[in-house]
Design a protein around this motif. Sequence first.
Motif, PDB file in Angstrom:
ATOM      1  N   PRO A 109       4.331 -19.212 -30.206  1.00 33.81           N
ATOM      2  CA  PRO A 109       3.438 -18.742 -29.163  1.00 33.81           C
ATOM      3  C   PRO A 109       3.754 -17.413 -28.444  1.00 33.81           C
ATOM      4  CG  PRO A 109       4.620 -20.759 -28.739  1.00 33.81           C
ATOM      5  CD  PRO A 109       4.819 -20.334 -29.969  1.00 33.81           C
ATOM      6  N   GLU A 110       4.938 -17.023 -28.570  1.00 30.05           N
ATOM      7  CA  GLU A 110       5.209 -15.708 -27.800  1.00 30.05           C
ATOM      8  C   GLU A 110       5.290 -14.615 -28.626  1.00 30.05           C
ATOM      9  OE1 GLU A 110       5.633 -15.440 -24.641  1.00 30.05           O
ATOM     10  OE2 GLU A 110       5.639 -17.876 -24.069  1.00 30.05           O
ATOM     11  N   LEU A 111       4.786 -14.775 -29.819  1.00 24.38           N
ATOM     12  CA  LEU A 111       4.667 -13.745 -31.005  1.00 24.38           C
ATOM     13  C   LEU A 111       3.673 -12.683 -30.476  1.00 24.38           C
ATOM     14  CD1 LEU A 111       5.584 -12.820 -33.751  1.00 24.38           C
ATOM     15  CD2 LEU A 111       3.566 -13.958 -34.773  1.00 24.38           C
ATOM     16  N   ARG A 112       4.277 -11.474 -30.338  1.00 20.68           N
ATOM     17  CA  ARG A 112       3.403 -10.323 -29.953  1.00 20.68           C
ATOM     18  C   ARG A 112       2.919  -9.392 -31.082  1.00 20.68           C
ATOM     19  NH1 ARG A 112       6.054  -7.131 -24.813  1.00 20.68           N
ATOM     20  NH2 ARG A 112       8.034  -7.358 -26.106  1.00 20.68           N
ATOM     21  N   TYR A 113       3.930  -9.269 -32.048  1.00 21.19           N
ATOM     22  CA  TYR A 113       3.525  -8.202 -33.153  1.00 21.19           C
ATOM     23  C   TYR A 113       4.303  -8.843 -34.311  1.00 21.19           C
ATOM     24  CZ  TYR A 113       7.703  -5.744 -32.229  1.00 21.19           C
ATOM     25  OH  TYR A 113       9.113  -5.185 -31.962  1.00 21.19           O
ATOM     26  N   ILE A 114       3.648  -8.101 -35.722  1.00 22.25           N
ATOM     27  CA  ILE A 114       4.474  -8.233 -36.884  1.00 22.25           C
ATOM     28  C   ILE A 114       4.565  -6.795 -37.435  1.00 22.25           C
ATOM     29  CG2 ILE A 114       4.063  -8.957 -39.232  1.00 22.25           C
ATOM     30  CD1 ILE A 114       2.196 -11.146 -38.422  1.00 22.25           C
ATOM     31  N   SER A 115       5.761  -6.557 -38.039  1.00 21.72           N
ATOM     32  CA  SER A 115       6.076  -5.141 -38.402  1.00 21.72           C
ATOM     33  C   SER A 115       6.459  -5.291 -39.960  1.00 21.72           C
ATOM     34  CB  SER A 115       7.101  -4.673 -37.320  1.00 21.72           C
ATOM     35  OG  SER A 115       7.594  -3.169 -37.836  1.00 21.72           O
ATOM     36  N   CYS A 116       5.873  -4.500 -40.599  1.00 20.94           N
ATOM     37  CA  CYS A 116       6.208  -4.009 -42.088  1.00 20.94           C
ATOM     38  C   CYS A 116       5.660  -2.791 -42.414  1.00 20.94           C
ATOM     39  CB  CYS A 116       6.120  -5.311 -43.020  1.00 20.94           C
ATOM     40  SG  CYS A 116       4.293  -5.928 -42.898  1.00 20.94           S
TER      41      CYS A 116
ATOM     42  N   ARG B 228      11.483  -8.054 -23.381  1.00 25.60           N
ATOM     43  CA  ARG B 228      11.394  -8.827 -22.494  1.00 25.60           C
ATOM     44  C   ARG B 228      12.610  -9.720 -22.565  1.00 25.60           C
ATOM     45  NH1 ARG B 228       6.140 -12.337 -24.308  1.00 25.60           N
ATOM     46  NH2 ARG B 228       7.111 -12.234 -26.370  1.00 25.60           N
ATOM     47  N   PRO B 229      13.280  -9.881 -21.450  1.00 26.18           N
ATOM     48  CA  PRO B 229      14.693 -10.610 -21.461  1.00 26.18           C
ATOM     49  C   PRO B 229      14.757 -11.811 -22.034  1.00 26.18           C
ATOM     50  CG  PRO B 229      13.984  -9.692 -19.258  1.00 26.18           C
ATOM     51  CD  PRO B 229      12.725  -9.747 -20.097  1.00 26.18           C
ATOM     52  N   SER B 230      13.587 -12.882 -21.775  1.00 29.29           N
ATOM     53  CA  SER B 230      13.929 -14.181 -22.514  1.00 29.29           C
ATOM     54  C   SER B 230      13.295 -14.421 -23.614  1.00 29.29           C
ATOM     55  CB  SER B 230      13.634 -15.195 -21.460  1.00 29.29           C
ATOM     56  OG  SER B 230      12.225 -15.088 -21.031  1.00 29.29           O
ATOM     57  N   LYS B 231      12.256 -13.651 -23.963  1.00 27.77           N
ATOM     58  CA  LYS B 231      11.499 -13.785 -25.395  1.00 27.77           C
ATOM     59  C   LYS B 231      11.810 -12.389 -26.115  1.00 27.77           C
ATOM     60  CE  LYS B 231       9.483 -16.991 -22.890  1.00 27.77           C
ATOM     61  NZ  LYS B 231       9.917 -18.397 -23.230  1.00 27.77           N
ATOM     62  N   ASN B 232      13.132 -12.594 -26.710  1.00 29.53           N
ATOM     63  CA  ASN B 232      13.414 -11.229 -27.366  1.00 29.53           C
ATOM     64  C   ASN B 232      13.869 -11.434 -28.916  1.00 29.53           C
ATOM     65  OD1 ASN B 232      15.992 -12.667 -26.935  1.00 29.53           O
ATOM     66  ND2 ASN B 232      16.313 -10.972 -25.383  1.00 29.53           N
ATOM     67  N   LYS B 233      13.672 -12.320 -29.441  1.00 26.05           N
ATOM     68  CA  LYS B 233      14.027 -12.652 -30.830  1.00 26.05           C
ATOM     69  C   LYS B 233      13.307 -12.190 -32.028  1.00 26.05           C
ATOM     70  CE  LYS B 233      18.370 -14.359 -29.797  1.00 26.05           C
ATOM     71  NZ  LYS B 233      19.422 -13.549 -30.262  1.00 26.05           N
ATOM     72  N   VAL B 234      13.899 -11.829 -33.028  1.00 27.77           N
ATOM     73  CA  VAL B 234      13.134 -11.330 -34.161  1.00 27.77           C
ATOM     74  C   VAL B 234      13.288 -12.385 -35.539  1.00 27.77           C
ATOM     75  CG1 VAL B 234      12.519  -9.432 -35.662  1.00 27.77           C
ATOM     76  CG2 VAL B 234      13.365  -8.934 -33.403  1.00 27.77           C
ATOM     77  N   LEU B 235      12.163 -12.778 -35.913  1.00 26.48           N
ATOM     78  CA  LEU B 235      12.365 -13.584 -37.084  1.00 26.48           C
ATOM     79  C   LEU B 235      12.106 -12.640 -38.093  1.00 26.48           C
ATOM     80  CD1 LEU B 235      12.359 -16.169 -38.956  1.00 26.48           C
ATOM     81  CD2 LEU B 235       9.638 -16.482 -38.611  1.00 26.48           C
ATOM     82  N   TRP B 236      13.181 -12.207 -38.518  1.00 24.41           N
ATOM     83  CA  TRP B 236      13.644 -10.960 -39.645  1.00 24.41           C
ATOM     84  C   TRP B 236      13.961 -11.499 -40.983  1.00 24.41           C
ATOM     85  CZ3 TRP B 236      15.910  -6.170 -36.736  1.00 24.41           C
ATOM     86  CH2 TRP B 236      15.652  -5.036 -37.470  1.00 24.41           C
ATOM     87  N   PHE B 237      13.150 -11.316 -41.772  1.00 25.29           N
ATOM     88  CA  PHE B 237      13.360 -11.794 -43.170  1.00 25.29           C
ATOM     89  C   PHE B 237      14.210 -10.676 -43.843  1.00 25.29           C
ATOM     90  CE2 PHE B 237       9.595 -14.199 -42.053  1.00 25.29           C
ATOM     91  CZ  PHE B 237       9.942 -15.424 -42.559  1.00 25.29           C
ATOM     92  N   LEU B 238      15.474 -10.675 -43.563  1.00 24.75           N
ATOM     93  CA  LEU B 238      16.378  -9.750 -44.185  1.00 24.75           C
ATOM     94  C   LEU B 238      17.251 -10.643 -45.172  1.00 24.75           C
ATOM     95  CD1 LEU B 238      17.611  -7.576 -41.312  1.00 24.75           C
ATOM     96  CD2 LEU B 238      16.398  -6.758 -43.446  1.00 24.75           C
TER      97      LEU B 238
ATOM     98  N   TYR C 219      13.572 -22.417 -32.938  1.00 24.44           N
ATOM     99  CA  TYR C 219      13.453 -21.811 -31.566  1.00 24.44           C
ATOM    100  C   TYR C 219      12.177 -20.812 -31.607  1.00 24.44           C
ATOM    101  CZ  TYR C 219      17.945 -23.468 -30.817  1.00 24.44           C
ATOM    102  OH  TYR C 219      19.285 -24.323 -30.660  1.00 24.44           O
ATOM    103  N   SER C 220      11.002 -21.575 -31.877  1.00 23.90           N
ATOM    104  CA  SER C 220       9.658 -20.867 -31.854  1.00 23.90           C
ATOM    105  C   SER C 220       9.436 -20.078 -30.533  1.00 23.90           C
ATOM    106  CB  SER C 220       8.714 -21.711 -32.300  1.00 23.90           C
ATOM    107  OG  SER C 220       8.517 -22.820 -31.255  1.00 23.90           O
ATOM    108  N   ASN C 221       9.673 -20.698 -29.426  1.00 20.77           N
ATOM    109  CA  ASN C 221       9.298 -20.031 -28.241  1.00 20.77           C
ATOM    110  C   ASN C 221      10.222 -18.795 -27.715  1.00 20.77           C
ATOM    111  OD1 ASN C 221       7.586 -22.136 -27.533  1.00 20.77           O
ATOM    112  ND2 ASN C 221       8.855 -23.072 -26.599  1.00 20.77           N
ATOM    113  N   SER C 222      11.176 -18.345 -28.621  1.00 23.52           N
ATOM    114  CA  SER C 222      11.966 -17.302 -28.535  1.00 23.52           C
ATOM    115  C   SER C 222      11.527 -15.976 -29.157  1.00 23.52           C
ATOM    116  CB  SER C 222      13.526 -17.557 -28.687  1.00 23.52           C
ATOM    117  OG  SER C 222      13.934 -18.592 -27.898  1.00 23.52           O
ATOM    118  N   ILE C 223      10.553 -16.274 -30.133  1.00 30.66           N
ATOM    119  CA  ILE C 223      10.344 -15.176 -30.935  1.00 30.66           C
ATOM    120  C   ILE C 223       9.152 -14.067 -30.746  1.00 30.66           C
ATOM    121  CG2 ILE C 223       9.167 -14.808 -33.579  1.00 30.66           C
ATOM    122  CD1 ILE C 223      11.939 -15.957 -33.475  1.00 30.66           C
ATOM    123  N   ASP C 224       9.814 -12.989 -30.413  1.00 31.21           N
ATOM    124  CA  ASP C 224       8.785 -11.834 -29.915  1.00 31.21           C
ATOM    125  C   ASP C 224       8.112 -11.269 -31.285  1.00 31.21           C
ATOM    126  OD1 ASP C 224       7.888 -10.080 -28.229  1.00 31.21           O
ATOM    127  OD2 ASP C 224       9.179  -8.649 -28.723  1.00 31.21           O
TER     128      ASP C 224
END
Length: 571
Positions: A290-297, A134-144, A206-211
């Motif tokens: 609120p825009e979170l779609r999935y968790i990956s690990c 998604r163009p505007s909701k495309n950020k990852v909260l990535w615990f790296l 920036y919680s509304n950007s997290i996909d």
Amino acid sequence: MSEEAILKRLEDSTRYAVEEQIRTLQTILDHNGGARYLASHFQGYNGPLNADSFRRFVPISSYDDYVGPIQALADGDDRPILSVDPLICFFYSSGTNSSKPKMIPYFDSKPGKEASYLAHQASAALVRRLFPPRPSKNKVLWFLYAGKVTETEGGIKAMAASAFPFHNNSQSKSQLLSMCISPVEVLLGSDTHQQTYCHLLCGLRYSNSIDCIRAPYAAGLIRAFHLLESKWRQLCEDIDTGTVSSEITDVTMRDAIVEFLGGPQPDIADRIRSFCEGGEWGGVLIKLWPELRYISCVTTGSMEQYYAKLKYYAGDSVMLLGGDYFTSECGVAINMERSNLPQNTKFVMLPTAAYFEFLPFDVSASVCSDAAVDFSGVEVGKMYEVVTTTYRGLYRYRLGDIVKVIGFYNSSPEVEYVMRAPKAPGEVLTEKSLISAMERLRCMLREETKVEIVEFASFVDLESSPKHVVIFIEPSIEFEESMVFLQRFCLLLEDCLGSIYKVQRKNRDVGPLEISVVKPGSFYELFRAAVENGAPANQYKPPKILRNRTIIDLLKRFVIMTVYQDSLDIL
């Protein structure tokens, strides 16, 4: 290469998997045949280097066989010891059961890069099919955590494999940074606890950007969400005032976060408080993001124990995606159906990632056969230890993983990850049987108390007569006197510890089970100690079967209660 072309290449490779495996091995032999380690096994042989001669002359190996060559490389020896390609750096292994992690050499191998590119791009394409960008909701909260980089005596850098892109000026670095919500100063921070806090702070601002929310392993996400539970008030205060907690002492990271916050944000802080102050953490992730779609690990193997807790945080509206079977040594297999539950997860072996063999594993005797088979020799329903020959200098190398073949995808084996391989034949306890037994204990605890088992590990005490198994468990809260009911369950728990354990208990070769309760936070101290000793925080997997005396002694310091079948000691 387009997404369609990448997935077609993957599909074609599995359709002709056996042939691809022979081509992969031949490429490795043609390229690295002059490497000293490999050439030493063909002294006096004048025939062709091919699959037959390779398997006839090159023995099955383990990490111990490479300690000498790796040390020479680390000291600056630039001769072609393991590979003819130049050495770029070392990758640290996850280092779960030793005081120091293993170092895996990473050579500048063109065919190795091509194989790695296909595996990682195919993995990303499979995720994009489930969740189109998604163009505007495309950020990852990535615990790296990519800041832990050391140098060997010879000046060679060593780091986690997942940190490498951030220390390599390539296109992949720019792509990854554009995806992550956290600035690069957080990724390259000097303290994992401070980095985790700052990752959360960035994601909440920036919680509304997290996909999506990602981490290499489920254990890493559980640590992050535990920190969220304990630090949400301070996080809200930082967002409210546009400042950073005094606990963040990494100056570079601190300055970057102050700029990132963009001044006071009281409305955002109030919104977060409204979700956290009630203390109800079930389904909290979709409320905070609120825009979170999935968790990956990764949620298979020893990570399966964390799945239920992750699902609790995620709720029903956020999908949990499993990871792939990639190691520091090479890509092994890809997860084609990522939304499956951990117990139903299957991996398709990657025919072009490396050359693979399989040692038949007898679960009843906890021992592997010496006769390896290839793709064409595996049988559905049987277990094997994975052996790999890589583009980067490892030859017939035991990965130490036990898998079960459950079918074929086209002609490539489909496997499920079972456990880490036992270190010696006839070990009293396996990782899988321990995890199964502890899940039984968890169920019993839920029925009678509000206490959760946060973490556990086990070792065999050889100093007692007879030897006996000790299980460390960490509760979510301090134990009360009512917890003496654990004593009643010792015998019941023993019935879940596997066939080898039962036989040895019946023969009195093993004494009564001991449960040692450690105070809350003990296993986090184990994590911190491992990271301080060089283990990469990204890839840390809490050990289940302990063999390192330093780790055992560290946990013993935190014991507050010891439970036997017929006794109870409060320390």
